[in-house]
Design an enzyme around this catalytic site. Structure first.
Site, short mmCIF file in Angstrom:
data_model
loop_
_atom_site.label_atom_id
_atom_site.label_comp_id
_atom_site.label_asym_id
_atom_site.label_seq_id
_atom_site.Cartn_x
_atom_site.Cartn_y
_atom_site.Cartn_z
N TYR A 170 0.85 -1.19 0.00
CA TYR A 170 0.00 0.00 0.00
C TYR A 170 0.89 1.23 0.00
O TYR A 170 1.88 1.30 0.73
CB TYR A 170 -0.87 0.06 1.26
CG TYR A 170 -1.81 -1.10 1.43
CD1 TYR A 170 -2.48 -1.64 0.34
CD2 TYR A 170 -2.03 -1.66 2.68
CE1 TYR A 170 -3.35 -2.70 0.50
CE2 TYR A 170 -2.90 -2.72 2.85
CZ TYR A 170 -3.55 -3.23 1.75
OH TYR A 170 -4.41 -4.28 1.90
N HIS A 213 -12.41 2.10 5.41
CA HIS A 213 -11.25 1.28 5.05
C HIS A 213 -10.94 0.13 6.01
O HIS A 213 -10.01 -0.64 5.76
CB HIS A 213 -10.01 2.17 4.87
CG HIS A 213 -10.07 2.97 3.60
ND1 HIS A 213 -10.63 4.22 3.53
CD2 HIS A 213 -9.69 2.65 2.34
CE1 HIS A 213 -10.58 4.66 2.29
NE2 HIS A 213 -10.01 3.74 1.54
N ARG A 265 -4.60 8.57 -8.36
CA ARG A 265 -3.86 7.37 -7.99
C ARG A 265 -4.50 6.17 -8.67
O ARG A 265 -5.60 6.25 -9.18
CB ARG A 265 -3.83 7.17 -6.46
CG ARG A 265 -5.17 6.77 -5.87
CD ARG A 265 -5.07 6.61 -4.36
NE ARG A 265 -4.31 5.42 -3.99
CZ ARG A 265 -4.86 4.23 -3.76
NH1 ARG A 265 -6.15 4.04 -3.89
NH2 ARG A 265 -4.12 3.21 -3.40
N ASN A 316 -5.58 2.06 -8.25
CA ASN A 316 -5.79 0.92 -7.37
C ASN A 316 -6.03 -0.28 -8.28
O ASN A 316 -6.57 -0.12 -9.37
CB ASN A 316 -7.02 1.18 -6.51
CG ASN A 316 -7.09 0.22 -5.36
OD1 ASN A 316 -6.15 0.12 -4.57
ND2 ASN A 316 -8.18 -0.51 -5.27
N GLU A 341 -8.44 0.77 -11.16
CA GLU A 341 -9.29 1.93 -10.92
C GLU A 341 -8.39 3.16 -10.93
O GLU A 341 -7.47 3.25 -10.12
CB GLU A 341 -9.95 1.83 -9.54
CG GLU A 341 -10.92 0.68 -9.42
CD GLU A 341 -11.60 0.66 -8.04
OE1 GLU A 341 -11.20 1.44 -7.16
OE2 GLU A 341 -12.52 -0.14 -7.88
N TYR A 361 -7.97 -10.95 0.53
CA TYR A 361 -8.88 -9.80 0.47
C TYR A 361 -9.28 -9.49 -0.97
O TYR A 361 -10.44 -9.20 -1.26
CB TYR A 361 -8.19 -8.57 1.11
CG TYR A 361 -8.94 -7.28 0.88
CD1 TYR A 361 -10.14 -7.03 1.55
CD2 TYR A 361 -8.47 -6.34 -0.03
CE1 TYR A 361 -10.84 -5.85 1.31
CE2 TYR A 361 -9.16 -5.17 -0.26
CZ TYR A 361 -10.35 -4.93 0.42
OH TYR A 361 -11.05 -3.77 0.17
N LYS A 362 -8.33 -9.58 -1.87
CA LYS A 362 -8.62 -9.27 -3.27
C LYS A 362 -9.28 -10.46 -3.99
O LYS A 362 -9.57 -10.37 -5.18
CB LYS A 362 -7.34 -8.86 -4.01
CG LYS A 362 -6.81 -7.46 -3.61
CD LYS A 362 -5.57 -7.13 -4.42
CE LYS A 362 -4.88 -5.84 -4.01
NZ LYS A 362 -5.46 -4.63 -4.60
C1 HEM Z 1 -11.81 9.72 -0.25
C2 HEM Z 1 -12.02 8.83 -1.10
C3 HEM Z 1 -11.97 7.35 -0.89
C4 HEM Z 1 -13.02 6.50 -0.71
C5 HEM Z 1 -14.50 6.88 -0.71
C6 HEM Z 1 -12.48 5.18 -0.59
C7 HEM Z 1 -13.24 4.04 -0.42
C8 HEM Z 1 -12.75 2.75 -0.39
C9 HEM Z 1 -13.55 1.56 -0.31
C10 HEM Z 1 -15.07 1.54 -0.22
C11 HEM Z 1 -12.73 0.50 -0.31
C12 HEM Z 1 -13.14 -0.98 -0.22
C13 HEM Z 1 -13.27 -1.35 1.22
C14 HEM Z 1 -13.93 -2.69 1.42
O1 HEM Z 1 -13.34 -3.72 1.01
O2 HEM Z 1 -15.03 -2.73 2.00
C15 HEM Z 1 -11.38 1.01 -0.42
C16 HEM Z 1 -10.25 0.23 -0.49
C17 HEM Z 1 -8.96 0.74 -0.47
N1 HEM Z 1 -8.61 2.07 -0.39
FE1 HEM Z 1 -9.86 3.65 -0.46
N2 HEM Z 1 -11.11 5.23 -0.66
C18 HEM Z 1 -10.76 6.54 -0.85
C19 HEM Z 1 -9.49 7.02 -1.01
C20 HEM Z 1 -8.34 6.27 -0.86
C21 HEM Z 1 -7.01 6.79 -0.95
C22 HEM Z 1 -6.64 8.23 -1.25
C23 HEM Z 1 -6.16 5.72 -0.70
C24 HEM Z 1 -4.64 5.65 -0.64
C25 HEM Z 1 -3.83 6.57 -0.85
C26 HEM Z 1 -6.97 4.56 -0.52
C27 HEM Z 1 -6.49 3.28 -0.31
C28 HEM Z 1 -7.24 2.14 -0.37
C29 HEM Z 1 -6.69 0.80 -0.45
C30 HEM Z 1 -5.20 0.42 -0.47
C31 HEM Z 1 -7.77 -0.07 -0.53
C32 HEM Z 1 -7.69 -1.60 -0.70
C33 HEM Z 1 -7.98 -1.85 -2.16
C34 HEM Z 1 -7.60 -3.18 -2.73
O3 HEM Z 1 -6.62 -3.76 -2.28
O4 HEM Z 1 -8.26 -3.60 -3.69
N3 HEM Z 1 -8.29 4.93 -0.61
N4 HEM Z 1 -11.42 2.38 -0.46
#
Ligand code: HEM
Length: 316
Positions: free
Chosen positions: A17, A167, A197, A199, A239, A290-291
């Site tokens: 991450y 998160h 960014r 993802n 994404e 998780y993924k």
């Molecule tokens: C403000 C806007 C953001 C929203 C609304 C958001 C929302 C989410 C949601 C809903 C998830 C999935 C959680 C689940 O499994 O239930 C997620 C995953 C994640 N988010 Fe965010 N996020 C935001 C911004 C960010 C930012 C700026 C970062 C990092 C710099 C970040 C890092 C991550 C990471 C690392 C995951 C795991 C994703 C994966 O491994 O597939 N998020 N986020």
């Protein structure tokens, strides 16, 4: 999609991450691709069939939703003037979508002048999912969203939740204060500024709509992956996420543009193939779980290793 325009996510050999955000100039949050019409059609179909799954809002979000709508129409017309135009005559605003031959007219902040909520209307003209994060004194809260193409999460579940709580399901994301640091980074984003960014995850088949609510339908496809069909079935899902601080309400618009690329296409680029292999091979087990990758990781890597061996033989 083709690998020519695919936003490949890996730059290093091992995934961890990180706040891999970079600032955008101009600060636009939206991109129109060759899949525009196909994806807009799918989006509208999903909204029609499952509205409460794909659109949710709190009453507090209405003012910011108007700002989002104006912003979306302004940015589309500035970034793609031959595809969209946006004009104002007296009190009335007019948005024209030349790609779809459609027109929207409204009076700003007058909810009786439109049939949908502003973000629900604006989102039907862009490929991105749109999430509105209200910036309150005690944090950043998810106050509205139009979400048709989620990667295994539920808008209904997170509506009203704070950034860090959203998160919590992500393994290890609170380690070393990572998610708090990201929260502080977002709180410092200046008005009219956009950050981007990437993802990534993996989807089986070319399916954009993978919400938690229909997991039983699409999740079982993970069991169908074999070394023989992985090239066709397995898709790298990226994404492109953008964070934009709105100038009037100071809330954050979070846009998510989802791209899919089959392994068959990905392997045509040897550098991508190598980076993909190294990142998947060394992925932590809890992140792979998780993924959703653990179920077919062996078969998928089998396909990749076989492809690499064939390419090496040809290069000799
Ligand atoms: C403000 C806007 C953001 C929203 C609304 C958001 C929302 C989410 C949601 C809903 C998830 C999935 C959680 C689940 O499994 O239930 C997620 C995953 C994640 N988010 Fe965010 N996020 C935001 C911004 C960010 C930012 C700026 C970062 C990092 C710099 C970040 C890092 C991550 C990471 C690392 C995951 C795991 C994703 C994966 O491994 O597939 N998020 N986020």
């Amino acid at each position: 999609m083709s690998n020519r325009t695919f936003p490949f996510p890996f730059t290093k050999d091992q995934y961890a991450y990180s706040n891999n955000s970079s600032i955008l100039d101009p600060p636009w949050t939206l991109t129109v691709t060759e899949d525009y019409e196909k994806e807009i059609t799918l989006k509208r179909k999903l909204l029609q069939q499952n509205h409460s799954r794909c659109f949710r809002s709190l009453p507090i979000s209405i003012e910011s939703q108007w700002e989002v709508m104006r912003l979306v129409f302004t940015q589309l017309s500035e970034a793609y003037p031959s595809h969209f135009s946006f004009t104002q005559k007296g009190k009335e605003f007019q948005f024209q979508n030349h790609l779809l031959n459609e027109e929207e007219t409204f009076i700003f902040r007058d909810c009786t002048s439109i049939e949908l909520e502003p973000m629900d209307l604006a989102g039907r003209h862009v490929q991105e999912d749109l999430i509105l994060m209200g910036d309150r004194s005690d944090g950043l809260f998810l106050e509205a969203g139009q979400l048709c193409f989620p990667s295994n999460w539920s808008l209904a579940f997170v509506l009203g939740m704070e950034f860090k709580s959203i998160h919590y399901p992500v393994p290890g994301i609170t380690d070393n204060g990572f998610i708090e640091k990201v929260g502080r980074f977002i709180s410092r984003i200046r008005p009219n500024t956009a950050w981007e960014r990437k993802n990534w995850s993996i989807t089986i088949s070319e399916k954009l709509d993978t919400p938690l609510e229909t997991y039983a339908d699409w999740g079982r496809m993970r069991q169908e992956v074999t070394e023989e069909n992985a090239g066709e079935l397995v898709h790298l899902r990226v994404e492109v996420q953008r964070l934009f601080r709105m100038p009037i309400n100071h809330d954050i618009l979070f846009s998510i543009h989802t791209y899919l690329l089959s392994l068959e296409e990905l392997i045509k680029n040897e550098q991508w193939l190598m980076l993909f292999y190294r990142n998947i091979k060394t992925l932590d087990d809890d992140i792979a779980d998780y993924k959703g990758i653990s179920q077919y990781k062996k078969e998928m890597l089998g396909f990749v290793e076989k492809t690499m061996a064939e390419k090496e033989k040809m290069n000799r």
